[in-house]
Motif scaffolding. Sequence first.
Motif, PDB file in Angstrom:
ATOM      1  N   VAL A  32       1.022  -1.059  -0.096  1.00  0.00           N
ATOM      2  CA  VAL A  32       0.035  -0.051  -0.056  1.00  0.00           C
ATOM      3  C   VAL A  32       0.883   1.368  -0.118  1.00  0.00           C
ATOM      4  CG1 VAL A  32      -1.595   1.480   1.324  1.00  0.00           C
ATOM      5  CG2 VAL A  32      -2.088  -1.110   1.062  1.00  0.00           C
ATOM      6  N   GLU A  33       1.963   1.399   0.875  1.00  0.00           N
ATOM      7  CA  GLU A  33       3.003   2.313   0.969  1.00  0.00           C
ATOM      8  C   GLU A  33       3.518   2.480  -0.484  1.00  0.00           C
ATOM      9  OE1 GLU A  33       6.826   3.972   3.239  1.00  0.00           O
ATOM     10  OE2 GLU A  33       5.760   2.240   3.947  1.00  0.00           O
ATOM     11  N   ALA A  34       3.974   1.584  -1.075  1.00  0.00           N
ATOM     12  CA  ALA A  34       4.543   1.719  -2.439  1.00  0.00           C
ATOM     13  C   ALA A  34       3.609   2.181  -3.455  1.00  0.00           C
ATOM     14  CB  ALA A  34       5.172   0.317  -2.930  1.00  0.00           C
ATOM     15  N   LEU A  35       2.279   1.571  -3.419  1.00  0.00           N
ATOM     16  CA  LEU A  35       1.519   1.869  -4.256  1.00  0.00           C
ATOM     17  C   LEU A  35       0.873   3.554  -4.165  1.00  0.00           C
ATOM     18  CD1 LEU A  35      -0.071   1.030  -6.759  1.00  0.00           C
ATOM     19  CD2 LEU A  35      -1.762  -0.167  -5.195  1.00  0.00           C
ATOM     20  N   THR A  36       0.693   3.907  -2.984  1.00  0.00           N
ATOM     21  CA  THR A  36       0.418   5.225  -2.984  1.00  0.00           C
ATOM     22  C   THR A  36       1.347   6.078  -3.271  1.00  0.00           C
ATOM     23  OG1 THR A  36       1.119   5.228  -0.621  1.00  0.00           O
ATOM     24  CG2 THR A  36      -1.383   4.783  -1.189  1.00  0.00           C
ATOM     25  N   ASP A  37       2.396   6.048  -3.423  1.00  0.00           N
ATOM     26  CA  ASP A  37       3.497   6.724  -3.758  1.00  0.00           C
ATOM     27  C   ASP A  37       3.647   6.715  -5.230  1.00  0.00           C
ATOM     28  OD1 ASP A  37       4.685   7.494  -1.388  1.00  0.00           O
ATOM     29  OD2 ASP A  37       6.212   6.004  -1.341  1.00  0.00           O
ATOM     30  N   ALA A  38       3.404   5.552  -5.952  1.00  0.00           N
ATOM     31  CA  ALA A  38       3.405   5.251  -7.433  1.00  0.00           C
ATOM     32  C   ALA A  38       2.181   6.062  -7.905  1.00  0.00           C
ATOM     33  CB  ALA A  38       3.377   3.904  -7.530  1.00  0.00           C
ATOM     34  N   LEU A  39       1.243   5.949  -7.213  1.00  0.00           N
ATOM     35  CA  LEU A  39      -0.227   6.468  -7.866  1.00  0.00           C
ATOM     36  C   LEU A  39      -0.314   8.152  -7.841  1.00  0.00           C
ATOM     37  CD1 LEU A  39      -2.886   4.409  -6.196  1.00  0.00           C
ATOM     38  CD2 LEU A  39      -2.181   4.271  -8.778  1.00  0.00           C
ATOM     39  N   ALA A  40       0.602   8.692  -6.636  1.00  0.00           N
ATOM     40  CA  ALA A  40       0.755  10.320  -6.709  1.00  0.00           C
ATOM     41  C   ALA A  40       1.558  10.741  -7.729  1.00  0.00           C
ATOM     42  CB  ALA A  40       1.497  10.526  -5.120  1.00  0.00           C
ATOM     43  N   ASN A  41       2.714   9.739  -8.107  1.00  0.00           N
ATOM     44  CA  ASN A  41       3.714  10.154  -9.021  1.00  0.00           C
ATOM     45  C   ASN A  41       2.867   9.843 -10.380  1.00  0.00           C
ATOM     46  OD1 ASN A  41       6.076  10.531  -7.466  1.00  0.00           O
ATOM     47  ND2 ASN A  41       6.691   8.610  -7.570  1.00  0.00           N
ATOM     48  N   ALA A  42       2.275   8.876 -10.638  1.00  0.00           N
ATOM     49  CA  ALA A  42       1.286   8.875 -11.887  1.00  0.00           C
ATOM     50  C   ALA A  42       0.270  10.144 -12.102  1.00  0.00           C
ATOM     51  CB  ALA A  42       0.722   7.569 -11.772  1.00  0.00           C
ATOM     52  N   TYR A  43      -0.341  10.261 -10.965  1.00  0.00           N
ATOM     53  CA  TYR A  43      -0.983  11.561 -11.102  1.00  0.00           C
ATOM     54  C   TYR A  43      -0.322  12.858 -11.707  1.00  0.00           C
ATOM     55  CZ  TYR A  43      -4.050  15.697  -9.957  1.00  0.00           C
ATOM     56  OH  TYR A  43      -4.729  16.739  -9.931  1.00  0.00           O
ATOM     57  N   LYS A  44       0.883  12.844 -10.813  1.00  0.00           N
ATOM     58  CA  LYS A  44       1.562  14.273 -11.263  1.00  0.00           C
ATOM     59  C   LYS A  44       2.121  14.241 -12.637  1.00  0.00           C
ATOM     60  CE  LYS A  44       3.708  15.197  -6.683  1.00  0.00           C
ATOM     61  NZ  LYS A  44       5.161  15.268  -6.030  1.00  0.00           N
ATOM     62  N   LYS A  45       2.521  12.811 -13.252  1.00  0.00           N
ATOM     63  CA  LYS A  45       2.952  12.908 -14.492  1.00  0.00           C
ATOM     64  C   LYS A  45       2.025  12.989 -15.702  1.00  0.00           C
ATOM     65  CE  LYS A  45       5.197   9.381 -17.535  1.00  0.00           C
ATOM     66  NZ  LYS A  45       5.664   8.037 -17.766  1.00  0.00           N
ATOM     67  N   ASN A  46       0.805  12.608 -15.184  1.00  0.00           N
ATOM     68  CA  ASN A  46      -0.275  12.492 -16.459  1.00  0.00           C
ATOM     69  C   ASN A  46      -1.293  13.693 -16.269  1.00  0.00           C
ATOM     70  OD1 ASN A  46      -0.100   9.743 -17.874  1.00  0.00           O
ATOM     71  ND2 ASN A  46       0.064   9.418 -15.838  1.00  0.00           N
ATOM     72  N   TYR A  47      -1.495  14.393 -15.018  1.00  0.00           N
ATOM     73  CA  TYR A  47      -2.624  15.262 -14.692  1.00  0.00           C
ATOM     74  C   TYR A  47      -2.118  16.575 -14.287  1.00  0.00           C
ATOM     75  CZ  TYR A  47      -5.583  11.455 -15.626  1.00  0.00           C
ATOM     76  OH  TYR A  47      -6.478  10.226 -16.030  1.00  0.00           O
ATOM     77  N   ASP A  48      -0.717  16.649 -13.683  1.00  0.00           N
ATOM     78  CA  ASP A  48      -0.229  17.973 -12.914  1.00  0.00           C
ATOM     79  C   ASP A  48       1.183  18.051 -13.351  1.00  0.00           C
ATOM     80  OD1 ASP A  48       0.243  19.941 -11.392  1.00  0.00           O
ATOM     81  OD2 ASP A  48      -0.211  18.545  -9.528  1.00  0.00           O
ATOM     82  N   ASP A  49       1.306  19.261 -14.288  1.00  0.00           N
ATOM     83  CA  ASP A  49       2.780  19.370 -14.277  1.00  0.00           C
ATOM     84  C   ASP A  49       3.195  20.585 -13.635  1.00  0.00           C
ATOM     85  OD1 ASP A  49       2.687  17.800 -16.447  1.00  0.00           O
ATOM     86  OD2 ASP A  49       1.670  19.140 -18.052  1.00  0.00           O
ATOM     87  N   ASN A  50       2.680  20.922 -12.464  1.00  0.00           N
ATOM     88  CA  ASN A  50       3.036  21.953 -11.824  1.00  0.00           C
ATOM     89  C   ASN A  50       3.651  21.462 -10.228  1.00  0.00           C
ATOM     90  OD1 ASN A  50       2.127  24.034 -13.313  1.00  0.00           O
ATOM     91  ND2 ASN A  50       0.050  23.515 -12.727  1.00  0.00           N
ATOM     92  N   ASN A  51       3.742  20.086 -10.232  1.00  0.00           N
ATOM     93  CA  ASN A  51       4.369  19.524  -9.067  1.00  0.00           C
ATOM     94  C   ASN A  51       3.799  20.026  -7.720  1.00  0.00           C
ATOM     95  OD1 ASN A  51       6.438  18.081 -10.462  1.00  0.00           O
ATOM     96  ND2 ASN A  51       7.456  20.147 -10.662  1.00  0.00           N
ATOM     97  N   ALA A  52       2.518  20.150  -7.763  1.00  0.00           N
ATOM     98  CA  ALA A  52       1.655  20.385  -6.463  1.00  0.00           C
ATOM     99  C   ALA A  52       2.167  19.166  -5.518  1.00  0.00           C
ATOM    100  CB  ALA A  52       0.299  20.536  -6.708  1.00  0.00           C
ATOM    101  N   ARG A  53       1.801  19.458  -4.222  1.00  0.00           N
ATOM    102  CA  ARG A  53       1.899  18.465  -3.211  1.00  0.00           C
ATOM    103  C   ARG A  53       0.641  17.476  -3.344  1.00  0.00           C
ATOM    104  NH1 ARG A  53       1.841  20.618   2.839  1.00  0.00           N
ATOM    105  NH2 ARG A  53       0.737  22.374   1.726  1.00  0.00           N
ATOM    106  N   VAL A  54       0.731  16.300  -3.505  1.00  0.00           N
ATOM    107  CA  VAL A  54       0.035  15.379  -3.807  1.00  0.00           C
ATOM    108  C   VAL A  54      -0.079  14.123  -2.925  1.00  0.00           C
ATOM    109  CG1 VAL A  54      -0.882  13.792  -5.726  1.00  0.00           C
ATOM    110  CG2 VAL A  54      -0.015  16.072  -6.225  1.00  0.00           C
ATOM    111  N   GLU A  55      -1.096  13.728  -2.747  1.00  0.00           N
ATOM    112  CA  GLU A  55      -1.185  12.545  -1.704  1.00  0.00           C
ATOM    113  C   GLU A  55      -2.025  11.575  -2.269  1.00  0.00           C
ATOM    114  OE1 GLU A  55      -3.345  12.556   1.976  1.00  0.00           O
ATOM    115  OE2 GLU A  55      -1.848  11.355   2.821  1.00  0.00           O
TER     116      GLU A  55
END
Length: 388
Positions: A32-55
């Motif tokens: 779960v810990e690894a997956l949450t980090d990976a999902l946050a990075n996937a969101y940034k890569k595909n939906y947010d180019d501004n490097n907001a704080r994401v969880e």
Amino acid sequence: MAAKKKNNQYQELLAAMDVLEKEKGIKKEVIVEALTDALANAYKKNYDDNNARVEAVIDDRTGAFKVYVFKKVVEEVVNPIEEISLRDAMAISHGYELGDDLRQEVTPGDFGRIAAQTAKNVVLQKLREEERRIVYEKYKRLQDDLVDGEVAREDKRYIYVDLGDGVEAAMNKHDQMPNERYRVHDRVQVYVTRVLEETRGPQVFVSRTAPDLLKRLFEKEVPEISQGIVEIKGIVREAGDRAKVAVFSRDANVDPVGTCVGPRGARVQAIVNQLGGENIDIVKFEDEPEMFIRNALNPAEVKGVLFDENNGEVEELEPMGEDGEVRQRVHHGCTVIVPDNQLSLAIGKRGQNVRLAAQLTGYKLDIKPLSEMEMPADQTDEFAFDGE
């Protein structure tokens, strides 16, 4: 229909987590810990180019996931990516105050496909990591022990030995027996000298020349050694040619040399056969240096040993293993007197017998024939061998 498909994805994710936890021992919390980090990075890569704080958050009971961004509540917004005004925050909830972190869900409607692929990748990665960890721990436990393998391939630096589990152990030139030729598919018994944990899997280094390989072979062939009745006090080798092994018995009724030799030499011969005919001298260890030196020079007869503690030197041993560390041994000096007809035997072919005896005892051995001890000092020629 879409909701049903999404629920199925959630259930598949939970099922995969359960399988990994039960069969592979990978805790669900770790995934779960690894997956949450990976999902946050996937969101940034595909939906947010501004490097907001994401969880990213995953419900480990249902498998559902959500993505949140964080913004600091401020009086006046300077950076809209990281900040939100108090007025806008209070429009969301009257509970916000200046300095608070506002947590706002931003889960995209079409994020499910990306999340499913990300989850699959994370699960597979964790599975690979766990398999590598299991293999590493297995071979770490086998360090300083014997393993069987098959010669797989060779390059300029190493011969690679297939140990199974997808592990190829490396054997460098220094660790290869000079009297052996290694061909692909040859079965070979090797000694594990070092195990490193690498990202691609464990890196195992093995040897056929290490003195401890010979020690392990004796432990296998001589039950009294594994039982603790007979102890190996020292081993020196010129691998593939000759070795000397010093043994000691804790039982006065047990002859350590005869026990290691075995009935009709069967035990030591079995070891010799595994080392391609390497000659092995088994000598009795003695606490008293003179007696130990006499034994170590077998088969030569020794008439006397004259010690000179001031006549010593430091021997630099050859680098052993991958670390390349240069080890040293201090040799105190002594003169060993032998009958004239025993001089060649004591020295050995190319000085090998006295060289190995010096290494085994830790003394610099100067060999002199008995006749020279009666000659004037200016007419004597000493035969000095210090293990170099």
